[in-house]
Design a protein around this motif. Structure first.
Motif, PDB file in Angstrom:
ATOM      1  N   LEU A  28       0.624  -0.859  -0.131  1.00 14.59           N
ATOM      2  CA  LEU A  28      -0.084   0.082   0.327  1.00 14.59           C
ATOM      3  C   LEU A  28       1.114   1.382  -0.256  1.00 14.59           C
ATOM      4  CD1 LEU A  28      -2.506  -0.856   2.162  1.00 14.59           C
ATOM      5  CD2 LEU A  28      -3.054  -0.334  -0.023  1.00 14.59           C
ATOM      6  N   ARG A  29       1.517   1.487  -0.980  1.00 17.25           N
ATOM      7  CA  ARG A  29       2.143   2.648  -1.909  1.00 17.25           C
ATOM      8  C   ARG A  29       2.068   3.845  -1.481  1.00 17.25           C
ATOM      9  NH1 ARG A  29       7.195   1.975  -2.931  1.00 17.25           N
ATOM     10  NH2 ARG A  29       7.611  -0.381  -3.131  1.00 17.25           N
ATOM     11  N   LEU A  30       2.240   4.999  -0.475  1.00 15.17           N
ATOM     12  CA  LEU A  30       1.976   6.389  -0.661  1.00 15.17           C
ATOM     13  C   LEU A  30       2.866   6.991  -1.533  1.00 15.17           C
ATOM     14  CD1 LEU A  30       4.389   8.276   0.957  1.00 15.17           C
ATOM     15  CD2 LEU A  30       3.281   7.129   3.248  1.00 15.17           C
ATOM     16  N   THR A  31       2.890   7.982  -2.400  1.00 17.18           N
ATOM     17  CA  THR A  31       3.094   8.099  -3.353  1.00 17.18           C
ATOM     18  C   THR A  31       3.592  10.030  -3.025  1.00 17.18           C
ATOM     19  OG1 THR A  31       1.227   9.023  -4.140  1.00 17.18           O
ATOM     20  CG2 THR A  31       2.575   6.613  -5.121  1.00 17.18           C
ATOM     21  N   THR A  32       4.404  10.949  -4.128  1.00 18.82           N
ATOM     22  CA  THR A  32       5.332  11.949  -3.452  1.00 18.82           C
ATOM     23  C   THR A  32       5.632  12.841  -4.357  1.00 18.82           C
ATOM     24  OG1 THR A  32       7.194  11.052  -2.850  1.00 18.82           O
ATOM     25  CG2 THR A  32       5.875  11.260  -0.933  1.00 18.82           C
ATOM     26  N   VAL A  33       5.684  13.719  -4.385  1.00 16.91           N
ATOM     27  CA  VAL A  33       6.201  14.726  -5.524  1.00 16.91           C
ATOM     28  C   VAL A  33       7.262  15.540  -4.936  1.00 16.91           C
ATOM     29  CG1 VAL A  33       5.712  17.390  -6.784  1.00 16.91           C
ATOM     30  CG2 VAL A  33       4.053  15.535  -6.809  1.00 16.91           C
ATOM     31  N   SER A  34       8.730  15.290  -5.278  1.00 15.36           N
ATOM     32  CA  SER A  34       9.724  15.939  -5.197  1.00 15.36           C
ATOM     33  C   SER A  34       9.733  17.050  -6.100  1.00 15.36           C
ATOM     34  CB  SER A  34      11.026  15.161  -5.650  1.00 15.36           C
ATOM     35  OG  SER A  34      10.941  15.219  -7.082  1.00 15.36           O
ATOM     36  N   VAL A  35      10.501  18.494  -5.303  1.00 14.22           N
ATOM     37  CA  VAL A  35      10.476  19.644  -5.768  1.00 14.22           C
ATOM     38  C   VAL A  35      11.723  19.822  -5.607  1.00 14.22           C
ATOM     39  CG1 VAL A  35       9.049  21.858  -5.324  1.00 14.22           C
ATOM     40  CG2 VAL A  35       8.200  19.711  -4.894  1.00 14.22           C
ATOM     41  N   LEU A  36      12.496  20.843  -6.707  1.00 14.46           N
ATOM     42  CA  LEU A  36      13.740  21.359  -6.733  1.00 14.46           C
ATOM     43  C   LEU A  36      13.344  23.269  -6.803  1.00 14.46           C
ATOM     44  CD1 LEU A  36      15.289  19.020  -8.718  1.00 14.46           C
ATOM     45  CD2 LEU A  36      15.745  19.533  -6.536  1.00 14.46           C
ATOM     46  N   GLY A  37      14.043  23.060  -5.986  1.00 14.21           N
ATOM     47  CA  GLY A  37      13.952  25.798  -6.126  1.00 14.21           C
ATOM     48  C   GLY A  37      13.225  25.883  -4.895  1.00 14.21           C
ATOM     49  N   GLY A  38      12.925  25.241  -4.336  1.00 14.20           N
ATOM     50  CA  GLY A  38      12.390  25.875  -2.438  1.00 14.20           C
ATOM     51  C   GLY A  38      13.210  27.275  -1.989  1.00 14.20           C
ATOM     52  N   PRO A  39      13.005  27.954  -1.604  1.00 19.70           N
ATOM     53  CA  PRO A  39      13.842  28.561  -0.503  1.00 19.70           C
ATOM     54  C   PRO A  39      14.862  28.474   0.086  1.00 19.70           C
ATOM     55  CG  PRO A  39      10.825  29.111   0.442  1.00 19.70           C
ATOM     56  CD  PRO A  39      11.293  27.889  -0.846  1.00 19.70           C
ATOM     57  N   GLY A  40      16.252  29.050   0.141  1.00 24.87           N
ATOM     58  CA  GLY A  40      17.114  28.488   0.608  1.00 24.87           C
ATOM     59  C   GLY A  40      18.424  27.459  -0.566  1.00 24.87           C
ATOM     60  N   ALA A  95       4.365  30.048  -7.338  1.00 27.01           N
ATOM     61  CA  ALA A  95       3.201  29.179  -7.242  1.00 27.01           C
ATOM     62  C   ALA A  95       2.857  27.844  -6.144  1.00 27.01           C
ATOM     63  CB  ALA A  95       2.971  28.588  -8.426  1.00 27.01           C
ATOM     64  N   VAL A  96       4.724  27.687  -5.660  1.00 27.91           N
ATOM     65  CA  VAL A  96       4.500  26.177  -5.350  1.00 27.91           C
ATOM     66  C   VAL A  96       4.720  26.906  -3.602  1.00 27.91           C
ATOM     67  CG1 VAL A  96       5.742  24.083  -4.512  1.00 27.91           C
ATOM     68  CG2 VAL A  96       5.349  25.384  -6.759  1.00 27.91           C
ATOM     69  N   PHE A  97       5.876  27.521  -3.094  1.00 30.01           N
ATOM     70  CA  PHE A  97       6.098  27.921  -1.921  1.00 30.01           C
ATOM     71  C   PHE A  97       5.581  30.035  -2.224  1.00 30.01           C
ATOM     72  CE2 PHE A  97       9.279  25.394  -3.150  1.00 30.01           C
ATOM     73  CZ  PHE A  97       9.268  24.349  -2.518  1.00 30.01           C
ATOM     74  N   PRO A  98       5.114  29.575  -0.602  1.00 31.39           N
ATOM     75  CA  PRO A  98       4.030  31.304  -0.300  1.00 31.39           C
ATOM     76  C   PRO A  98       5.710  32.837  -0.527  1.00 31.39           C
ATOM     77  CG  PRO A  98       3.228  29.915   1.034  1.00 31.39           C
ATOM     78  CD  PRO A  98       4.415  29.486   0.797  1.00 31.39           C
ATOM     79  N   GLU A  99       5.398  33.769  -1.324  1.00 27.85           N
ATOM     80  CA  GLU A  99       6.064  34.296  -0.957  1.00 27.85           C
ATOM     81  C   GLU A  99       6.641  34.668   0.090  1.00 27.85           C
ATOM     82  OE1 GLU A  99       8.076  37.196  -3.094  1.00 27.85           O
ATOM     83  OE2 GLU A  99       6.534  36.491  -3.502  1.00 27.85           O
ATOM     84  N   GLY A 100       7.825  35.224   1.060  1.00 27.48           N
ATOM     85  CA  GLY A 100       8.462  35.542   1.777  1.00 27.48           C
ATOM     86  C   GLY A 100       8.899  34.686   2.817  1.00 27.48           C
ATOM     87  N   SER A 101       8.257  32.745   2.166  1.00 29.23           N
ATOM     88  CA  SER A 101       8.474  31.560   3.109  1.00 29.23           C
ATOM     89  C   SER A 101       9.935  31.667   2.784  1.00 29.23           C
ATOM     90  CB  SER A 101       7.444  31.102   2.096  1.00 29.23           C
ATOM     91  OG  SER A 101       8.207  30.106   1.357  1.00 29.23           O
ATOM     92  N   VAL A 138       8.740  26.553   5.284  1.00 29.70           N
ATOM     93  CA  VAL A 138       8.113  25.348   4.671  1.00 29.70           C
ATOM     94  C   VAL A 138       8.456  24.020   5.089  1.00 29.70           C
ATOM     95  CG1 VAL A 138       8.868  24.111   2.270  1.00 29.70           C
ATOM     96  CG2 VAL A 138       8.648  27.130   2.478  1.00 29.70           C
ATOM     97  N   ASP A 139       9.827  23.498   6.129  1.00 31.96           N
ATOM     98  CA  ASP A 139       9.918  22.572   6.287  1.00 31.96           C
ATOM     99  C   ASP A 139       8.310  22.396   7.907  1.00 31.96           C
ATOM    100  OD1 ASP A 139      11.539  21.812   5.056  1.00 31.96           O
ATOM    101  OD2 ASP A 139      12.984  22.436   6.371  1.00 31.96           O
ATOM    102  N   LYS A 140       8.698  23.223   8.722  1.00 34.28           N
ATOM    103  CA  LYS A 140       7.435  23.732  10.194  1.00 34.28           C
ATOM    104  C   LYS A 140       5.817  22.964   9.363  1.00 34.28           C
ATOM    105  CE  LYS A 140       6.064  25.970  13.828  1.00 34.28           C
ATOM    106  NZ  LYS A 140       5.973  27.657  14.674  1.00 34.28           N
ATOM    107  N   GLU A 141       5.271  23.610   7.668  1.00 31.48           N
ATOM    108  CA  GLU A 141       4.626  23.807   7.741  1.00 31.48           C
ATOM    109  C   GLU A 141       3.991  22.092   7.447  1.00 31.48           C
ATOM    110  OE1 GLU A 141       0.510  24.161   6.689  1.00 31.48           O
ATOM    111  OE2 GLU A 141       1.586  25.232   7.701  1.00 31.48           O
ATOM    112  N   SER A 142       4.999  21.690   6.209  1.00 27.75           N
ATOM    113  CA  SER A 142       5.104  19.988   5.652  1.00 27.75           C
ATOM    114  C   SER A 142       4.783  19.460   7.198  1.00 27.75           C
ATOM    115  CB  SER A 142       6.573  20.148   4.769  1.00 27.75           C
ATOM    116  OG  SER A 142       5.956  19.253   4.490  1.00 27.75           O
ATOM    117  N   SER A 143       5.790  19.697   8.339  1.00 29.17           N
ATOM    118  CA  SER A 143       5.576  19.089   9.119  1.00 29.17           C
ATOM    119  C   SER A 143       4.509  18.834   9.967  1.00 29.17           C
ATOM    120  CB  SER A 143       6.444  19.472   9.870  1.00 29.17           C
ATOM    121  OG  SER A 143       7.035  18.518  11.276  1.00 29.17           O
ATOM    122  N   ALA A 144       4.049  19.796   9.860  1.00 31.54           N
ATOM    123  CA  ALA A 144       2.112  20.156  10.814  1.00 31.54           C
ATOM    124  C   ALA A 144       0.957  19.326   9.671  1.00 31.54           C
ATOM    125  CB  ALA A 144       2.174  21.759  10.845  1.00 31.54           C
ATOM    126  N   GLN A 145       1.514  19.403   8.369  1.00 30.77           N
ATOM    127  CA  GLN A 145       0.132  18.756   7.625  1.00 30.77           C
ATOM    128  C   GLN A 145       0.216  16.738   8.176  1.00 30.77           C
ATOM    129  OE1 GLN A 145       1.046  20.549   3.716  1.00 30.77           O
ATOM    130  NE2 GLN A 145      -0.283  22.573   3.909  1.00 30.77           N
TER     131      GLN A 145
END
Length: 403
Positions: A101-113, A137-143, A148-155
């Motif tokens: 039962l595989r969960l699937t993900t999307v890899s993202v390059l180009g995030g803040p930092g 379009a992927v990361f909120p302005e000013g993030s 980003v890591d904190k929000e992703s972990s909370a989700q």
């Protein structure tokens, strides 16, 4: 190419003093300078080569304000990582599992930092399995990377809690909880009427009876049969005192394919304080976001029920999961389909609200089943495991998945 240099008419191996002092073109062994050190053609090639080197360096090193998405890793929620199960259950009998039962993900390059280079962007534009988007379009302005890591972990934490509650309720467990208001939707009837910190205790639509709210599922069930624009008396506990607040319900947001779910919502964001009858924990790193909820819930159900629900088959999927067991839409489903097929899955559970994005983008050999609830997802896995997947509903118009 070797550039042509000065030509000597004297001894081939030595040059005497008269060679240096004699005039050009002399007949006394002098040096005859009959052309430039580099021809025009050679100079053009040298300059062009230098420009190419500079261009390559720019492409490799120049950061651009884009994000490049691609198929990320998939993870079997029934498996172990470094000898530790991804899902651990204590306080209830568990059973051996099989299949995937595989969960699937999307890899993202180009995030803040971590800016993406021009070469990566170009490669993304040329690839059929990548998507290039403006970074905003992927990361909120000013993030920042930390935010980003904190929000992703909370989700991810919220996703695991919702999956646990939904799975246990699907199995018949009673999962009481306290629902506390964390915010309201602007322009909704709840704005200004419900305050942050209010605890919802009951709900009574106009013309109906009162329902005591002990779980999110109970609240959702009432609202599912309440039309938008209905006045609802919501019982709350505010600062330790009970009171009743009248709220006009609003319609559900439209889904990606334009469908508007039945019933209505209060327009309020709730934080559940859950009392779990079974201790369930997750051991998974480097993956965040809310989209693994459906596959986590299915993994819990398989672990707590006898037999191999998958029938030994490789099943992937995605979808958010709320406390009532509703499967919600996610982003990047086309990339997740590619990742699932790449990692050996032959079946994919897709949120019904993502079907418009699925049609026409299913890799060969992968069969898609649309699901809207955890109960539907569970039934689908059991049907696939029993060899009856061909009868399941699919997102692909006019096409039925084959076993």
């Amino acid at each position: 190419m070797i550039a042509q240099g000065p030509r000597r008419t004297g001894h081939p191996d030595t040059v005497g003093p008269t060679d240096v002092l004699a005039g050009p073109g002399g007949t006394d062994g002098s040096v005859a300078d009959d052309g430039p050190l580099l021809s025009r053609r050679s100079l053009t090639l040298v300059v062009s080569g230098a420009l190419v080197v500079v261009l390559v360096l720019v492409m490799v090193l120049l950061p651009l304000p884009y994000a490049v998405e691609g198929p990320g890793p998939t993870v079997n929620t029934l498996a172990e990582i470094d000898g530790k199960p991804i899902i651990t259950v204590k306080g209830a009998e568990t059973y051996p599992t099989g299949g995937e039962l595989r969960l699937t993900t999307v890899s993202v390059l180009g995030g803040p930092g971590h800016p993406v280079t021009a070469a990566r962007v170009l490669a993304g534009w040329l690839s059929s399995s990548a998507v290039v988007l403006p970074r905003e379009a992927v990361f909120p302005e000013g993030s920042t990377r930390e935010s980003v890591d904190k929000e992703s972990s909370a989700q991810m934490t919220s996703s695991q809690t919702n999956a646990t509650v939904a799975a246990l309720e699907e199995l018949g467990y009673d999962v009481p909880m306290v629902l506390t208001v964390d915010g309201t939707a602007p322009g909704s009837g709840a704005e200004g009427a419900l305050l942050r910190g209010d605890v919802i205790t009951s709900v009574r639509p106009d013309g109906a009876g009162t329902t005591q709210v002990r779980t999110f599922s109970e609240l959702a069930a009432v609202l599912a049969t309440t039309a938008a624009g209905t006045t609802v008396a919501v019982g709350v506990e505010r600062d330790g005192e009970p009171r009743t607040v009248d709220i006009t319900t609003i319609a559900h947001p439209r889904t990606g394919d334009g469908h508007e779910p039945a019933g209505s919502i209060l327009g309020v964001r709730l934080v559940p304080d859950v009392t779990l009858p079974v201790d369930i924990s997750f051991d998974i790193d480097n993956i965040g976001g809310p989209s693994a909820g459906t596959m986590f819930a299915l993994g819990i159900i398989d672990t707590l029920t006898p037999g191999e629900m998958t029938g030994g088959k490789a099943i992937a999927g995605t979808g958010t999961m709320d406390l009532s067991g509703t499967v919600g839409p996610i982003g990047g489903i086309q990339l997740k389909l590619i990742g699932a097929e790449r990692d050996g899955a032959r079946w994919f559970l897709a949120p019904a609200d993502n079907c418009a994005e699925v049609v026409g983008h299913v890799p060969d050999g992968l069969h898609v089943v649309k699901v809207a609830t955890l109960a539907e997802a569970r039934d689908a896995v059991e049907a696939i495991g029993a060899g009856e997947g061909g009868e399941l509903p699919t997102c692909t118009a006019g096409r039925r998945a084959a076993e």
